[in-house]
Design a protein around this motif. Structure first.
Motif, PDB file in Angstrom:
ATOM      1  N   CYS A  30      12.994  15.132   2.392  1.00  0.00           N
ATOM      2  CA  CYS A  30      11.814  15.937   2.059  1.00  0.00           C
ATOM      3  C   CYS A  30      11.302  16.613   3.329  1.00  0.00           C
ATOM      4  N   LYS A  31      11.175  17.908   3.329  1.00  0.00           N
ATOM      5  CA  LYS A  31      10.770  18.643   4.523  1.00  0.00           C
ATOM      6  C   LYS A  31       9.254  18.763   4.668  1.00  0.00           C
ATOM      7  N   ASP A  32       8.534  18.686   3.570  1.00  0.00           N
ATOM      8  CA  ASP A  32       7.075  18.852   3.588  1.00  0.00           C
ATOM      9  C   ASP A  32       6.411  17.493   3.759  1.00  0.00           C
ATOM     10  N   ASP A  33       5.730  17.267   4.889  1.00  0.00           N
ATOM     11  CA  ASP A  33       5.125  15.948   5.109  1.00  0.00           C
ATOM     12  C   ASP A  33       3.997  15.662   4.125  1.00  0.00           C
ATOM     13  N   GLY A  34       3.466  16.690   3.480  1.00  0.00           N
ATOM     14  CA  GLY A  34       2.452  16.467   2.453  1.00  0.00           C
ATOM     15  C   GLY A  34       3.016  15.791   1.217  1.00  0.00           C
ATOM     16  N   ALA A  35       4.349  15.819   1.067  1.00  0.00           N
ATOM     17  CA  ALA A  35       5.000  15.202  -0.093  1.00  0.00           C
ATOM     18  C   ALA A  35       5.642  13.865   0.249  1.00  0.00           C
ATOM     19  N   PHE A  36       5.496  13.392   1.488  1.00  0.00           N
ATOM     20  CA  PHE A  36       6.048  12.091   1.849  1.00  0.00           C
ATOM     21  C   PHE A  36       5.408  11.010   0.978  1.00  0.00           C
ATOM     22  N   ILE A  37       6.219  10.053   0.518  1.00  0.00           N
ATOM     23  CA  ILE A  37       5.725   8.879  -0.201  1.00  0.00           C
ATOM     24  C   ILE A  37       6.157   7.655   0.589  1.00  0.00           C
ATOM     25  N   THR A  38       5.203   6.911   1.116  1.00  0.00           N
ATOM     26  CA  THR A  38       5.493   5.796   2.007  1.00  0.00           C
ATOM     27  C   THR A  38       4.817   4.531   1.495  1.00  0.00           C
ATOM     28  N   GLU A  39       5.538   3.425   1.608  1.00  0.00           N
ATOM     29  CA  GLU A  39       5.004   2.134   1.169  1.00  0.00           C
ATOM     30  C   GLU A  39       4.972   1.161   2.344  1.00  0.00           C
ATOM     31  N   LEU A  40       3.788   0.663   2.642  1.00  0.00           N
ATOM     32  CA  LEU A  40       3.608  -0.344   3.684  1.00  0.00           C
ATOM     33  C   LEU A  40       3.545  -1.709   3.019  1.00  0.00           C
ATOM     34  N   CYS A  41       4.398  -2.640   3.440  1.00  0.00           N
ATOM     35  CA  CYS A  41       4.493  -3.949   2.795  1.00  0.00           C
ATOM     36  C   CYS A  41       4.128  -5.053   3.782  1.00  0.00           C
ATOM     37  N   ASN A  96       2.209 -13.386   6.245  1.00  0.00           N
ATOM     38  CA  ASN A  96       3.174 -14.475   6.400  1.00  0.00           C
ATOM     39  C   ASN A  96       4.579 -13.890   6.537  1.00  0.00           C
ATOM     40  N   GLY A  97       4.874 -13.343   7.692  1.00  0.00           N
ATOM     41  CA  GLY A  97       6.192 -12.750   7.886  1.00  0.00           C
ATOM     42  C   GLY A  97       6.109 -11.374   8.515  1.00  0.00           C
ATOM     43  N   GLN A  98       7.251 -10.746   8.633  1.00  0.00           N
ATOM     44  CA  GLN A  98       7.355  -9.448   9.299  1.00  0.00           C
ATOM     45  C   GLN A  98       7.026  -8.318   8.325  1.00  0.00           C
ATOM     46  N   CYS A  99       6.048  -7.503   8.684  1.00  0.00           N
ATOM     47  CA  CYS A  99       5.688  -6.363   7.844  1.00  0.00           C
ATOM     48  C   CYS A  99       6.807  -5.315   7.908  1.00  0.00           C
ATOM     49  N   PHE A 100       6.951  -4.539   6.840  1.00  0.00           N
ATOM     50  CA  PHE A 100       7.995  -3.516   6.821  1.00  0.00           C
ATOM     51  C   PHE A 100       7.534  -2.293   6.043  1.00  0.00           C
ATOM     52  N   THR A 101       8.253  -1.209   6.238  1.00  0.00           N
ATOM     53  CA  THR A 101       7.910   0.074   5.617  1.00  0.00           C
ATOM     54  C   THR A 101       9.066   0.541   4.746  1.00  0.00           C
ATOM     55  N   ILE A 102       8.741   1.077   3.572  1.00  0.00           N
ATOM     56  CA  ILE A 102       9.736   1.664   2.675  1.00  0.00           C
ATOM     57  C   ILE A 102       9.423   3.151   2.542  1.00  0.00           C
ATOM     58  N   TYR A 103      10.441   3.981   2.794  1.00  0.00           N
ATOM     59  CA  TYR A 103      10.270   5.432   2.734  1.00  0.00           C
ATOM     60  C   TYR A 103      10.849   5.949   1.411  1.00  0.00           C
ATOM     61  N   HIS A 104       9.984   6.211   0.441  1.00  0.00           N
ATOM     62  CA  HIS A 104      10.444   6.720  -0.850  1.00  0.00           C
ATOM     63  C   HIS A 104      10.757   8.219  -0.760  1.00  0.00           C
ATOM     64  N   ASN A 105       9.888   8.965  -0.089  1.00  0.00           N
ATOM     65  CA  ASN A 105      10.151  10.357   0.294  1.00  0.00           C
ATOM     66  C   ASN A 105       9.902  10.445   1.791  1.00  0.00           C
ATOM     67  N   ALA A 145       0.863  -1.182   0.000  1.00  0.00           N
ATOM     68  CA  ALA A 145       0.000   0.000   0.000  1.00  0.00           C
ATOM     69  C   ALA A 145       0.902   1.236   0.000  1.00  0.00           C
ATOM     70  N   ILE A 146       0.824   2.030  -1.043  1.00  0.00           N
ATOM     71  CA  ILE A 146       1.645   3.240  -1.164  1.00  0.00           C
ATOM     72  C   ILE A 146       0.743   4.458  -1.020  1.00  0.00           C
ATOM     73  N   PHE A 147       1.152   5.384  -0.167  1.00  0.00           N
ATOM     74  CA  PHE A 147       0.334   6.575   0.023  1.00  0.00           C
ATOM     75  C   PHE A 147       1.214   7.820   0.094  1.00  0.00           C
ATOM     76  N   LYS A 148       0.599   8.951  -0.174  1.00  0.00           N
ATOM     77  CA  LYS A 148       1.280  10.240  -0.139  1.00  0.00           C
ATOM     78  C   LYS A 148       0.761  11.042   1.042  1.00  0.00           C
ATOM     79  N   GLY A 149       1.662  11.691   1.759  1.00  0.00           N
ATOM     80  CA  GLY A 149       1.240  12.551   2.860  1.00  0.00           C
ATOM     81  C   GLY A 149       1.776  12.097   4.197  1.00  0.00           C
ATOM     82  N   SER A 150       1.210  12.649   5.247  1.00  0.00           N
ATOM     83  CA  SER A 150       1.726  12.425   6.597  1.00  0.00           C
ATOM     84  C   SER A 150       1.488  11.003   7.078  1.00  0.00           C
ATOM     85  N   TYR A 151       2.272  10.634   8.085  1.00  0.00           N
ATOM     86  CA  TYR A 151       2.195   9.279   8.630  1.00  0.00           C
ATOM     87  C   TYR A 151       0.933   9.055   9.454  1.00  0.00           C
TER      88      TYR A 151
END
Length: 271
Positions: free
Chosen positions: A252-263, A238-247, A210-216
């Motif tokens: 990136c200073k603006d949290d509105g531009a954060f790009i985060t992927e939950l796996c 089936n396993g340990q979930c992890f997070t990938i921080y693309h922005n 799940a990839i989303f843009k914006g604050s955590y």
């Protein structure tokens, strides 16, 4: 002999398609007049024409039809059995797609936008530099990233340019209330770690992403939507979930531009 227009009418195949079949060598006229280029077909070729129509109706492509019509009877059966298996697989894929669409339609309110950002895919295996630590809150992750960055530089391990950082949360420690977390940087190959951090290989794995843009602050809502999505698609974690921080705050200073992927590593749910 039948001229192409007559053959088209009797075979229910258009003149345009007959010319195309001739071009690709699927159904060629028995005779072409050398003076005017008129095509002539034999009535026996109506059998072939009907076979082509029947095979197209069953979902065979023109290249497959050429193969079928050039083989012996026993080999034709092999083609049909293989096509049948392909159709079963296609049917199962369509059922999965229908389930996913229904799942999105069944979501309510703002969560619908998140459902459209969920996908199942394979994450390739990779080497990572990993540092484990305990933090009081999510913003404290930055402290661990700083330690890992310095440790890699001390060991002359190059960090991939623009490569996203990753984090694996192992839960909250009951005695202290601290969060146990691994922070990771992807590497281009295996290196040697030290006492402060490790080098390990993450295997390829099937994940729901799940990839989303914006604050955590959205993470809690997204986790709920993913849980429903997994249930509707008969998948289990089936396993340990992890997070990938693309922005992330690191680039990136603006949290509105954060790009985060939950796996979420997954497998088919067992009955």
């Amino acid at each position: 002999m039948l001229r192409i227009g007559e053959f088209a009418q009797l075979s229910s195949i258009s003149i345009h398609m007959l010319r195309h079949y001739d071009k690709i060598g699927l159904l060629c006229p028995r005779h072409v007049d050398g003076m005017n280029g008129y095509r002539y077909y034999d009535k026996e070729q109506l059998v072939q024409a009907n076979q082509i129509i029947a095979l197209k109706t069953m979902g065979f492509g023109l290249d497959e039809i050429k193969d079928v019509m050039s083989e012996k009877t026993e080999d034709v059966n092999d083609f049909l059995h293989k096509k049948l298996q392909d159709k079963y697989k296609e049917m199962n894929r369509i059922k999965e797609q229908i389930t996913q669409i229904q799942g999105i339609l069944n979501t309510n309110g703002d969560s619908e936008q998140y459902a459209l950002q969920i996908a199942r895919k394979t994450m390739e295996s990779m080497w990572v530099a990993c540092l484990h630590g305990e933090i009081a809150s999510y913003p404290d992750e930055g402290i661990l990233w700083g330690r890992l960055t310095r440790a890699c530089r001390d060991c002359n391990i190059p960090l991939l340019e623009d490569s996203p950082a990753m984090a694996i949360y192992h839960g909250t420690i009951a005695d202290t209330g601290m969060m146990s977390v691994d922070v990771l940087f992807p590497l281009n190959k295996e290196y040697k770690g030290n006492d402060s951090f490790s080098i390990r290989k993450i295997p390829a794995q099937d994940v729901v992403s799940a990839i989303f843009k914006g604050s955590y602050s959205q993470i809690y809502s997204i986790n709920l939507v993913v849980a429903k999505w997994l249930e509707k698609n008969h998948l289990a974690i089936n396993g340990q979930c992890f997070t990938i921080y693309h922005n992330s705050p690191g680039n990136c200073k603006d949290d509105g531009a954060f790009i985060t992927e939950l796996c979420f590593p997954v497998q088919e749910k067992r009955d």
